[in-house]
Design a protein around this motif. Structure first.
Motif, PDB file in Angstrom:
ATOM      1  N   ILE A  25      97.389 -27.591 -60.105  1.00 33.44           N
ATOM      2  CA  ILE A  25      96.612 -27.000 -61.081  1.00 33.44           C
ATOM      3  C   ILE A  25      96.855 -25.455 -60.956  1.00 33.44           C
ATOM      4  CG2 ILE A  25      94.521 -27.096 -62.140  1.00 33.44           C
ATOM      5  CD1 ILE A  25      93.619 -29.535 -60.329  1.00 33.44           C
ATOM      6  N   LYS A  26      97.600 -24.958 -61.965  1.00 31.84           N
ATOM      7  CA  LYS A  26      97.617 -23.639 -61.986  1.00 31.84           C
ATOM      8  C   LYS A  26      97.657 -22.785 -63.276  1.00 31.84           C
ATOM      9  CE  LYS A  26     100.935 -20.575 -59.258  1.00 31.84           C
ATOM     10  NZ  LYS A  26     102.285 -20.570 -58.703  1.00 31.84           N
ATOM     11  N   ASN A  27      96.962 -21.639 -63.159  1.00 29.17           N
ATOM     12  CA  ASN A  27      96.911 -20.803 -64.341  1.00 29.17           C
ATOM     13  C   ASN A  27      96.306 -21.525 -65.584  1.00 29.17           C
ATOM     14  OD1 ASN A  27      98.102 -18.646 -63.254  1.00 29.17           O
ATOM     15  ND2 ASN A  27     100.173 -19.599 -63.715  1.00 29.17           N
ATOM     16  N   TYR A  28      95.193 -22.381 -65.127  1.00 27.68           N
ATOM     17  CA  TYR A  28      94.450 -23.075 -66.169  1.00 27.68           C
ATOM     18  C   TYR A  28      95.243 -24.103 -66.758  1.00 27.68           C
ATOM     19  CZ  TYR A  28      90.537 -19.652 -65.216  1.00 27.68           C
ATOM     20  OH  TYR A  28      89.746 -18.915 -65.051  1.00 27.68           O
ATOM     21  N   ALA A  29      96.173 -24.925 -65.999  1.00 24.50           N
ATOM     22  CA  ALA A  29      96.963 -26.054 -66.596  1.00 24.50           C
ATOM     23  C   ALA A  29      97.623 -26.883 -65.507  1.00 24.50           C
ATOM     24  CB  ALA A  29      98.208 -25.317 -67.285  1.00 24.50           C
ATOM     25  N   TYR A  30      97.696 -28.334 -65.849  1.00 31.99           N
ATOM     26  CA  TYR A  30      98.258 -29.083 -65.051  1.00 31.99           C
ATOM     27  C   TYR A  30      99.812 -29.300 -65.281  1.00 31.99           C
ATOM     28  CZ  TYR A  30      93.252 -30.894 -65.032  1.00 31.99           C
ATOM     29  OH  TYR A  30      91.885 -30.898 -65.194  1.00 31.99           O
ATOM     30  N   THR A  31     100.293 -29.065 -63.951  1.00 33.67           N
ATOM     31  CA  THR A  31     101.839 -29.147 -64.082  1.00 33.67           C
ATOM     32  C   THR A  31     102.548 -30.059 -62.971  1.00 33.67           C
ATOM     33  OG1 THR A  31     101.796 -26.770 -64.495  1.00 33.67           O
ATOM     34  CG2 THR A  31     103.748 -27.612 -63.838  1.00 33.67           C
ATOM     35  N   GLN A  61      95.622 -24.483 -57.444  1.00 37.00           N
ATOM     36  CA  GLN A  61      96.513 -23.294 -56.807  1.00 37.00           C
ATOM     37  C   GLN A  61      95.809 -22.016 -57.356  1.00 37.00           C
ATOM     38  OE1 GLN A  61      98.832 -23.762 -54.655  1.00 37.00           O
ATOM     39  NE2 GLN A  61      99.756 -25.694 -55.398  1.00 37.00           N
ATOM     40  N   ASP A  62      94.540 -22.231 -58.283  1.00 34.61           N
ATOM     41  CA  ASP A  62      93.853 -21.217 -58.881  1.00 34.61           C
ATOM     42  C   ASP A  62      92.662 -20.708 -58.186  1.00 34.61           C
ATOM     43  OD1 ASP A  62      95.640 -20.950 -60.845  1.00 34.61           O
ATOM     44  OD2 ASP A  62      94.242 -21.948 -62.476  1.00 34.61           O
ATOM     45  N   SER A  63      92.288 -19.450 -58.303  1.00 35.77           N
ATOM     46  CA  SER A  63      91.199 -19.059 -57.434  1.00 35.77           C
ATOM     47  C   SER A  63      89.762 -19.680 -58.188  1.00 35.77           C
ATOM     48  CB  SER A  63      90.981 -17.537 -57.626  1.00 35.77           C
ATOM     49  OG  SER A  63      92.018 -16.921 -56.916  1.00 35.77           O
ATOM     50  N   MET A  64      90.011 -19.788 -59.637  1.00 32.81           N
ATOM     51  CA  MET A  64      89.019 -20.731 -60.171  1.00 32.81           C
ATOM     52  C   MET A  64      89.082 -22.009 -59.908  1.00 32.81           C
ATOM     53  SD  MET A  64      86.847 -20.713 -62.685  1.00 32.81           S
ATOM     54  CE  MET A  64      86.884 -19.012 -63.609  1.00 32.81           C
ATOM     55  N   ARG A  65      87.801 -22.437 -59.852  1.00 30.11           N
ATOM     56  CA  ARG A  65      87.679 -24.083 -59.492  1.00 30.11           C
ATOM     57  C   ARG A  65      88.068 -25.078 -60.724  1.00 30.11           C
ATOM     58  NH1 ARG A  65      82.965 -25.942 -55.783  1.00 30.11           N
ATOM     59  NH2 ARG A  65      81.476 -25.151 -57.484  1.00 30.11           N
ATOM     60  N   HIS A  66      88.806 -26.053 -60.451  1.00 30.22           N
ATOM     61  CA  HIS A  66      88.993 -27.064 -61.512  1.00 30.22           C
ATOM     62  C   HIS A  66      88.727 -28.522 -61.020  1.00 30.22           C
ATOM     63  CE1 HIS A  66      91.085 -23.850 -63.797  1.00 30.22           C
ATOM     64  NE2 HIS A  66      91.749 -23.674 -62.879  1.00 30.22           N
ATOM     65  N   ASP A  67      88.526 -29.525 -61.941  1.00 26.80           N
ATOM     66  CA  ASP A  67      88.744 -30.827 -61.538  1.00 26.80           C
ATOM     67  C   ASP A  67      89.434 -31.704 -62.404  1.00 26.80           C
ATOM     68  OD1 ASP A  67      87.296 -31.077 -63.952  1.00 26.80           O
ATOM     69  OD2 ASP A  67      85.162 -31.709 -63.058  1.00 26.80           O
ATOM     70  N   LEU A  89      84.780 -30.660 -58.132  1.00 28.36           N
ATOM     71  CA  LEU A  89      85.439 -29.443 -58.405  1.00 28.36           C
ATOM     72  C   LEU A  89      86.222 -29.078 -57.052  1.00 28.36           C
ATOM     73  CD1 LEU A  89      82.477 -27.660 -60.647  1.00 28.36           C
ATOM     74  CD2 LEU A  89      85.008 -27.906 -61.059  1.00 28.36           C
ATOM     75  N   LEU A  90      87.267 -28.656 -57.419  1.00 34.18           N
ATOM     76  CA  LEU A  90      88.329 -28.412 -56.375  1.00 34.18           C
ATOM     77  C   LEU A  90      88.394 -26.799 -56.173  1.00 34.18           C
ATOM     78  CD1 LEU A  90      91.323 -30.762 -57.195  1.00 34.18           C
ATOM     79  CD2 LEU A  90      89.403 -31.015 -55.640  1.00 34.18           C
ATOM     80  N   ALA A  91      88.246 -26.286 -55.175  1.00 37.19           N
ATOM     81  CA  ALA A  91      88.439 -24.938 -54.827  1.00 37.19           C
ATOM     82  C   ALA A  91      89.688 -24.673 -54.512  1.00 37.19           C
ATOM     83  CB  ALA A  91      87.720 -24.566 -53.550  1.00 37.19           C
ATOM     84  N   LYS A  92      90.505 -23.340 -54.418  1.00 37.53           N
ATOM     85  CA  LYS A  92      91.608 -23.005 -54.348  1.00 37.53           C
ATOM     86  C   LYS A  92      92.259 -23.573 -53.009  1.00 37.53           C
ATOM     87  CE  LYS A  92      94.961 -19.070 -54.409  1.00 37.53           C
ATOM     88  NZ  LYS A  92      95.168 -17.527 -54.398  1.00 37.53           N
ATOM     89  N   GLY A  93      93.410 -24.570 -53.211  1.00 36.44           N
ATOM     90  CA  GLY A  93      93.956 -24.920 -51.927  1.00 36.44           C
ATOM     91  C   GLY A  93      93.389 -26.403 -51.779  1.00 36.44           C
ATOM     92  N   GLU A  94      92.415 -26.961 -52.372  1.00 35.74           N
ATOM     93  CA  GLU A  94      92.028 -28.114 -52.226  1.00 35.74           C
ATOM     94  C   GLU A  94      92.798 -29.149 -53.130  1.00 35.74           C
ATOM     95  OE1 GLU A  94      87.429 -27.837 -50.884  1.00 35.74           O
ATOM     96  OE2 GLU A  94      87.856 -28.096 -53.069  1.00 35.74           O
TER      97      GLU A  94
END
Ligand code: CO
Length: 151
Positions: free
Chosen positions: A72-78, A95-101, A116-121
Protein backbone atom coordinates in the motif's frame (compact mmCIF):
# COMPACT_ATOMS: atom_id res chain seq x y z
CA UNK A 1 16.28 -96.91 15.04
CA UNK A 2 14.52 -95.41 18.01
CA UNK A 3 16.91 -92.44 18.16
CA UNK A 4 16.47 -91.84 14.43
CA UNK A 5 12.68 -91.82 14.77
CA UNK A 6 12.91 -89.35 17.68
CA UNK A 7 15.22 -87.15 15.61
CA UNK A 8 12.78 -87.24 12.69
CA UNK A 9 9.87 -86.27 14.93
CA UNK A 10 11.89 -83.41 16.46
CA UNK A 11 12.77 -82.13 12.97
CA UNK A 12 9.13 -82.45 11.94
CA UNK A 13 8.11 -80.54 15.04
CA UNK A 14 10.64 -77.78 14.38
CA UNK A 15 9.51 -77.50 10.76
CA UNK A 16 5.88 -77.28 11.87
CA UNK A 17 6.87 -74.59 14.37
CA UNK A 18 8.68 -72.61 11.68
CA UNK A 19 5.63 -72.96 9.43
CA UNK A 20 3.31 -71.61 12.14
CA UNK A 21 5.75 -68.77 12.92
CA UNK A 22 5.93 -67.90 9.22
CA UNK A 23 2.13 -67.86 8.95
CA UNK A 24 1.93 -65.58 11.97
CA UNK A 25 4.51 -63.18 10.52
CA UNK A 26 2.64 -63.06 7.20
CA UNK A 27 -0.67 -62.43 8.94
CA UNK A 28 0.66 -59.67 11.27
CA UNK A 29 0.90 -56.80 8.71
CA UNK A 30 -2.67 -57.27 7.54
CA UNK A 31 -3.82 -57.33 11.19
CA UNK A 32 -2.07 -54.03 11.86
CA UNK A 33 -3.77 -52.48 8.84
CA UNK A 34 -7.25 -53.55 9.81
CA UNK A 35 -7.10 -53.26 13.62
CA UNK A 36 -5.93 -49.84 14.75
CA UNK A 37 -7.20 -50.44 18.28
CA UNK A 38 -5.16 -53.63 18.72
CA UNK A 39 -3.06 -53.64 21.92
CA UNK A 40 -0.38 -55.81 20.29
CA UNK A 41 3.02 -54.72 18.99
CA UNK A 42 1.65 -53.81 15.51
CA UNK A 43 0.09 -50.65 17.07
CA UNK A 44 3.54 -49.22 17.77
CA UNK A 45 4.54 -50.19 14.24
CA UNK A 46 1.51 -48.35 12.84
CA UNK A 47 2.38 -45.18 14.78
CA UNK A 48 5.99 -45.31 13.62
CA UNK A 49 4.97 -45.47 9.98
CA UNK A 50 2.21 -42.87 10.41
CA UNK A 51 4.49 -40.09 11.71
CA UNK A 52 6.96 -39.95 8.78
CA UNK A 53 4.14 -39.99 6.21
CA UNK A 54 2.37 -37.20 8.12
CA UNK A 55 5.45 -34.98 8.11
CA UNK A 56 5.87 -35.56 4.37
CA UNK A 57 2.26 -34.45 3.85
CA UNK A 58 2.87 -31.34 5.99
CA UNK A 59 5.95 -30.48 3.92
CA UNK A 60 4.02 -30.80 0.65
CA UNK A 61 1.23 -28.62 2.03
CA UNK A 62 3.70 -25.93 3.14
CA UNK A 63 5.32 -25.90 -0.29
CA UNK A 64 2.00 -25.56 -2.14
CA UNK A 65 0.69 -22.61 -0.05
CA UNK A 66 1.64 -19.33 -1.69
CA UNK A 67 2.10 -16.06 0.11
CA UNK A 68 1.31 -13.00 -1.98
CA UNK A 69 2.51 -9.54 -0.93
CA UNK A 70 0.60 -6.33 -1.75
CA UNK A 71 2.15 -2.93 -1.06
CA UNK A 72 0.00 0.00 0.00
CA UNK A 73 1.95 2.95 -1.34
CA UNK A 74 1.12 6.44 -2.68
CA UNK A 75 -2.57 5.88 -1.90
CA UNK A 76 -2.76 2.73 -4.03
CA UNK A 77 -2.60 -1.06 -3.70
CA UNK A 78 0.21 -2.58 -5.76
CA UNK A 79 -0.49 -4.82 -7.60
CA UNK A 80 -4.05 -3.56 -7.95
CA UNK A 81 -5.28 -7.03 -8.97
CA UNK A 82 -3.80 -10.32 -7.79
CA UNK A 83 -4.91 -13.87 -8.58
CA UNK A 84 -4.35 -16.57 -5.97
CA UNK A 85 -5.53 -20.11 -5.17
CA UNK A 86 -7.89 -21.21 -2.41
CA UNK A 87 -5.79 -21.64 0.74
CA UNK A 88 -3.27 -18.96 -0.25
CA UNK A 89 -2.34 -16.14 2.09
CA UNK A 90 -2.21 -12.48 1.03
CA UNK A 91 -0.30 -9.90 3.06
CA UNK A 92 -0.79 -6.14 2.72
CA UNK A 93 1.94 -3.83 4.02
CA UNK A 94 1.43 -0.09 4.34
CA UNK A 95 4.44 1.85 3.07
CA UNK A 96 2.79 5.29 3.40
CA UNK A 97 2.98 7.66 6.36
CA UNK A 98 -0.80 7.98 5.97
CA UNK A 99 -2.76 5.19 7.64
CA UNK A 100 -4.68 2.86 5.30
CA UNK A 101 -6.76 -0.28 5.72
CA UNK A 102 -8.15 -3.20 3.70
CA UNK A 103 -11.97 -3.40 3.80
CA UNK A 104 -14.33 -5.43 1.64
CA UNK A 105 -16.59 -3.34 -0.65
CA UNK A 106 -19.46 -5.61 0.39
CA UNK A 107 -19.08 -5.46 4.15
CA UNK A 108 -21.42 -8.42 4.63
CA UNK A 109 -19.16 -10.67 2.55
CA UNK A 110 -16.47 -12.95 3.86
CA UNK A 111 -13.01 -11.61 3.10
CA UNK A 112 -10.18 -9.40 4.30
CA UNK A 113 -11.06 -6.67 6.78
CA UNK A 114 -8.19 -4.97 8.59
CA UNK A 115 -7.74 -2.27 11.16
CA UNK A 116 -6.03 0.95 10.03
CA UNK A 117 -2.39 0.15 9.38
CA UNK A 118 0.36 2.57 10.36
CA UNK A 119 3.49 2.87 8.23
CA UNK A 120 5.32 -0.47 8.11
CA UNK A 121 2.40 -2.45 9.53
CA UNK A 122 1.06 -5.55 7.78
CA UNK A 123 -2.22 -7.43 7.62
CA UNK A 124 -2.64 -10.99 6.35
CA UNK A 125 -5.71 -12.89 5.21
CA UNK A 126 -5.95 -16.52 4.04
CA UNK A 127 -8.60 -17.04 1.35
CA UNK A 128 -10.65 -20.21 1.89
CA UNK A 129 -13.32 -19.69 -0.81
CA UNK A 130 -13.02 -19.07 -4.53
CA UNK A 131 -14.41 -15.78 -5.80
CA UNK A 132 -13.68 -12.16 -6.67
CA UNK A 133 -12.93 -10.01 -3.62
CA UNK A 134 -13.20 -6.26 -4.24
CA UNK A 135 -11.86 -4.11 -1.45
CA UNK A 136 -10.98 -0.51 -0.67
CA UNK A 137 -9.45 1.75 1.95
CA UNK A 138 -12.12 3.16 4.28
CA UNK A 139 -10.55 6.66 4.76
CA UNK A 140 -9.85 6.84 0.99
CA UNK A 141 -12.71 5.06 -0.86
CA UNK A 142 -11.09 5.82 -4.23
CA UNK A 143 -8.31 3.37 -3.26
CA UNK A 144 -9.78 0.22 -4.79
CA UNK A 145 -8.31 -3.19 -5.67
CA UNK A 146 -9.25 -6.81 -6.29
CA UNK A 147 -8.15 -10.28 -5.24
CA UNK A 148 -9.32 -13.11 -7.52
CA UNK A 149 -9.31 -16.48 -5.76
CA UNK A 150 -9.36 -19.58 -7.97
CA UNK A 151 -10.02 -23.22 -6.99
CO1 CO B 1 -6.08 4.77 2.36
Amino acid sequence: MKNKRVAVSIIAGVLAGIGIAAMLLISLPSDSDSKDNSVDAPVAQTNETANPSKSVADTNEAESVQSTMIDIKNYAYTPVTVTVKVGDKVTWTNQDSMRHDVVMDDDSAEGPNSELLAKGESYSYTFTKAGTYEYHCSPHPYMKATVVVEE
